[in-house]
Design a protein around this motif. Structure first.
Motif, PDB file in Angstrom:
ATOM      1  N   LEU A  55       9.863  -0.565   0.146  1.00 64.14           N
ATOM      2  CA  LEU A  55       9.385  -0.024   1.424  1.00 64.14           C
ATOM      3  C   LEU A  55       8.805   1.381   1.304  1.00 64.14           C
ATOM      4  O   LEU A  55       8.207   1.874   2.255  1.00 64.14           O
ATOM      5  N   SER A  56       8.966   2.016   0.156  1.00 64.70           N
ATOM      6  CA  SER A  56       8.368   3.337  -0.024  1.00 64.70           C
ATOM      7  C   SER A  56       6.878   3.234  -0.324  1.00 64.70           C
ATOM      8  O   SER A  56       6.175   4.236  -0.355  1.00 64.70           O
ATOM      9  N   ASN A  57       6.382   2.022  -0.528  1.00 61.24           N
ATOM     10  CA  ASN A  57       4.953   1.783  -0.760  1.00 61.24           C
ATOM     11  C   ASN A  57       4.251   1.471   0.559  1.00 61.24           C
ATOM     12  O   ASN A  57       4.866   1.003   1.514  1.00 61.24           O
ATOM     13  N   TYR A  58       2.964   1.696   0.588  1.00 61.85           N
ATOM     14  CA  TYR A  58       2.160   1.366   1.763  1.00 61.85           C
ATOM     15  C   TYR A  58       2.028  -0.143   1.918  1.00 61.85           C
ATOM     16  O   TYR A  58       2.063  -0.893   0.938  1.00 61.85           O
ATOM     17  N   ASN A  59       1.866  -0.578   3.173  1.00 63.18           N
ATOM     18  CA  ASN A  59       1.542  -1.963   3.510  1.00 63.18           C
ATOM     19  C   ASN A  59       2.575  -2.968   3.009  1.00 63.18           C
ATOM     20  O   ASN A  59       2.239  -4.036   2.520  1.00 63.18           O
ATOM     21  N   THR A  60       3.839  -2.612   3.141  1.00 60.76           N
ATOM     22  CA  THR A  60       4.906  -3.522   2.758  1.00 60.76           C
ATOM     23  C   THR A  60       5.864  -3.678   3.932  1.00 60.76           C
ATOM     24  O   THR A  60       5.854  -2.889   4.879  1.00 60.76           O
ATOM     25  N   GLY A  61       6.680  -4.686   3.855  1.00 60.52           N
ATOM     26  CA  GLY A  61       7.656  -4.910   4.909  1.00 60.52           C
ATOM     27  C   GLY A  61       8.828  -5.707   4.384  1.00 60.52           C
ATOM     28  O   GLY A  61       8.813  -6.195   3.248  1.00 60.52           O
ATOM     29  N   MET A  62       9.821  -5.848   5.230  1.00 56.46           N
ATOM     30  CA  MET A  62      11.005  -6.620   4.877  1.00 56.46           C
ATOM     31  C   MET A  62      11.666  -7.080   6.162  1.00 56.46           C
ATOM     32  O   MET A  62      11.734  -6.329   7.135  1.00 56.46           O
ATOM     33  N   ALA A  63      12.143  -8.310   6.129  1.00 50.57           N
ATOM     34  CA  ALA A  63      12.935  -8.834   7.243  1.00 50.57           C
ATOM     35  C   ALA A  63      14.309  -9.199   6.710  1.00 50.57           C
ATOM     36  O   ALA A  63      14.430  -9.785   5.639  1.00 50.57           O
ATOM     37  N   VAL A  64      15.330  -8.817   7.450  1.00 47.45           N
ATOM     38  CA  VAL A  64      16.705  -9.179   7.108  1.00 47.45           C
ATOM     39  C   VAL A  64      17.349  -9.772   8.351  1.00 47.45           C
ATOM     40  O   VAL A  64      17.083  -9.336   9.473  1.00 47.45           O
ATOM     41  N   LYS A  70      23.310 -13.445  15.102  1.00 46.73           N
ATOM     42  CA  LYS A  70      22.026 -13.713  15.785  1.00 46.73           C
ATOM     43  C   LYS A  70      21.245 -12.411  15.941  1.00 46.73           C
ATOM     44  O   LYS A  70      20.823 -12.018  17.019  1.00 46.73           O
ATOM     45  N   MET A  71      21.024 -11.771  14.797  1.00 43.76           N
ATOM     46  CA  MET A  71      20.354 -10.471  14.772  1.00 43.76           C
ATOM     47  C   MET A  71      19.466 -10.376  13.539  1.00 43.76           C
ATOM     48  O   MET A  71      19.849 -10.815  12.457  1.00 43.76           O
ATOM     49  N   SER A  72      18.289  -9.824  13.729  1.00 40.05           N
ATOM     50  CA  SER A  72      17.353  -9.593  12.621  1.00 40.05           C
ATOM     51  C   SER A  72      16.768  -8.200  12.746  1.00 40.05           C
ATOM     52  O   SER A  72      16.699  -7.635  13.837  1.00 40.05           O
ATOM     53  N   ALA A  73      16.325  -7.677  11.613  1.00 41.97           N
ATOM     54  CA  ALA A  73      15.602  -6.402  11.600  1.00 41.97           C
ATOM     55  C   ALA A  73      14.337  -6.598  10.769  1.00 41.97           C
ATOM     56  O   ALA A  73      14.353  -7.271   9.739  1.00 41.97           O
ATOM     57  N   ILE A  74      13.269  -6.027  11.266  1.00 41.64           N
ATOM     58  CA  ILE A  74      11.995  -6.029  10.551  1.00 41.64           C
ATOM     59  C   ILE A  74      11.657  -4.578  10.239  1.00 41.64           C
ATOM     60  O   ILE A  74      11.606  -3.737  11.143  1.00 41.64           O
ATOM     61  N   TYR A  75      11.460  -4.289   8.963  1.00 40.31           N
ATOM     62  CA  TYR A  75      11.062  -2.957   8.505  1.00 40.31           C
ATOM     63  C   TYR A  75       9.612  -3.027   8.079  1.00 40.31           C
ATOM     64  O   TYR A  75       9.242  -3.882   7.275  1.00 40.31           O
ATOM     65  N   ILE A  76       8.792  -2.141   8.619  1.00 34.63           N
ATOM     66  CA  ILE A  76       7.375  -2.107   8.266  1.00 34.63           C
ATOM     67  C   ILE A  76       7.065  -0.713   7.747  1.00 34.63           C
ATOM     68  O   ILE A  76       7.241   0.286   8.457  1.00 34.63           O
ATOM     69  N   SER A  77       6.604  -0.664   6.492  1.00 34.98           N
ATOM     70  CA  SER A  77       6.319   0.633   5.872  1.00 34.98           C
ATOM     71  C   SER A  77       5.066   1.259   6.477  1.00 34.98           C
ATOM     72  O   SER A  77       4.399   0.673   7.325  1.00 34.98           O
ATOM     73  N   LYS A  78       4.761   2.437   5.995  1.00 33.60           N
ATOM     74  CA  LYS A  78       3.519   3.085   6.406  1.00 33.60           C
ATOM     75  C   LYS A  78       2.344   2.188   6.033  1.00 33.60           C
ATOM     76  O   LYS A  78       2.374   1.517   5.002  1.00 33.60           O
ATOM     77  N   SER A  79       1.344   2.184   6.882  1.00 32.20           N
ATOM     78  CA  SER A  79       0.196   1.296   6.682  1.00 32.20           C
ATOM     79  C   SER A  79      -1.082   2.098   6.535  1.00 32.20           C
ATOM     80  O   SER A  79      -1.186   3.222   7.019  1.00 32.20           O
TER      81      SER A  79
END
Length: 134
Positions: A55-64, A70-79
């Motif tokens: 996630l320290s890179n541009y244009n990346t993401g992660m979903a957990v 019944k919970m999710s998180a979406i992380y979106i890096s700098k774009s």
């Protein structure tokens, strides 16, 4: 000085699955808080470190997801552009949809998956609007 933005929405019709969208963060500045969040979703310390490296890179993401909660998180890096941001966001929404559909025993093929991804995309656009581009 806080950079990170967090937004929350619930998934209908049951409204019992929550999604947190985490954007506009600086991994170096907010490492401890981001790692704690990832750990709260069940990642080991080593996996959280690896996720933050990605996630320290541009244009990346992660979903957990934690289906039992019944919970999710979406992380979106700098774009680098709004289109890159939304491409990453929709990609991660598909991972969340997969977790939700698996939990409810729904097929990925057909209308439920299409409506689910469409709903999450609409929520992200309405909550975030024009993303912060670095």
């Amino acid at each position: 000085f806080r950079l990170m933005e967090q937004h929350y929405f619930g998934i209908p019709p049951k409204g019992t699955w929550g999604v947190v969208i985490v954007t506009d963060f600086d991994v170096d500045e907010e490492y401890v808080e981001l790692k704690a969040q990832l750990r709260s979703f069940g990642l080991s310390s080593k996996s959280a470190d690896k996720a933050l490296s990605i996630l320290s890179n541009y244009n990346t993401g992660m979903a957990v997801s934690v289906p039992d909660l019944k919970m999710s998180a979406i992380y979106i890096s700098k774009s680098t552009s709004p289109s890159e941001f939304y491409s990453t966001a929709i990609h991660e929404c598909i991972h969340v949809a997969d977790s939700i559909l698996d939990w409810y025993g729904e097929s990925w093929h057909g209308e439920p998956s299409a409506y689910l991804v469409g709903f999450m995309t609409k929520e992200i656009v309405e909550l975030i609007g024009e993303p912060c581009i670095r």
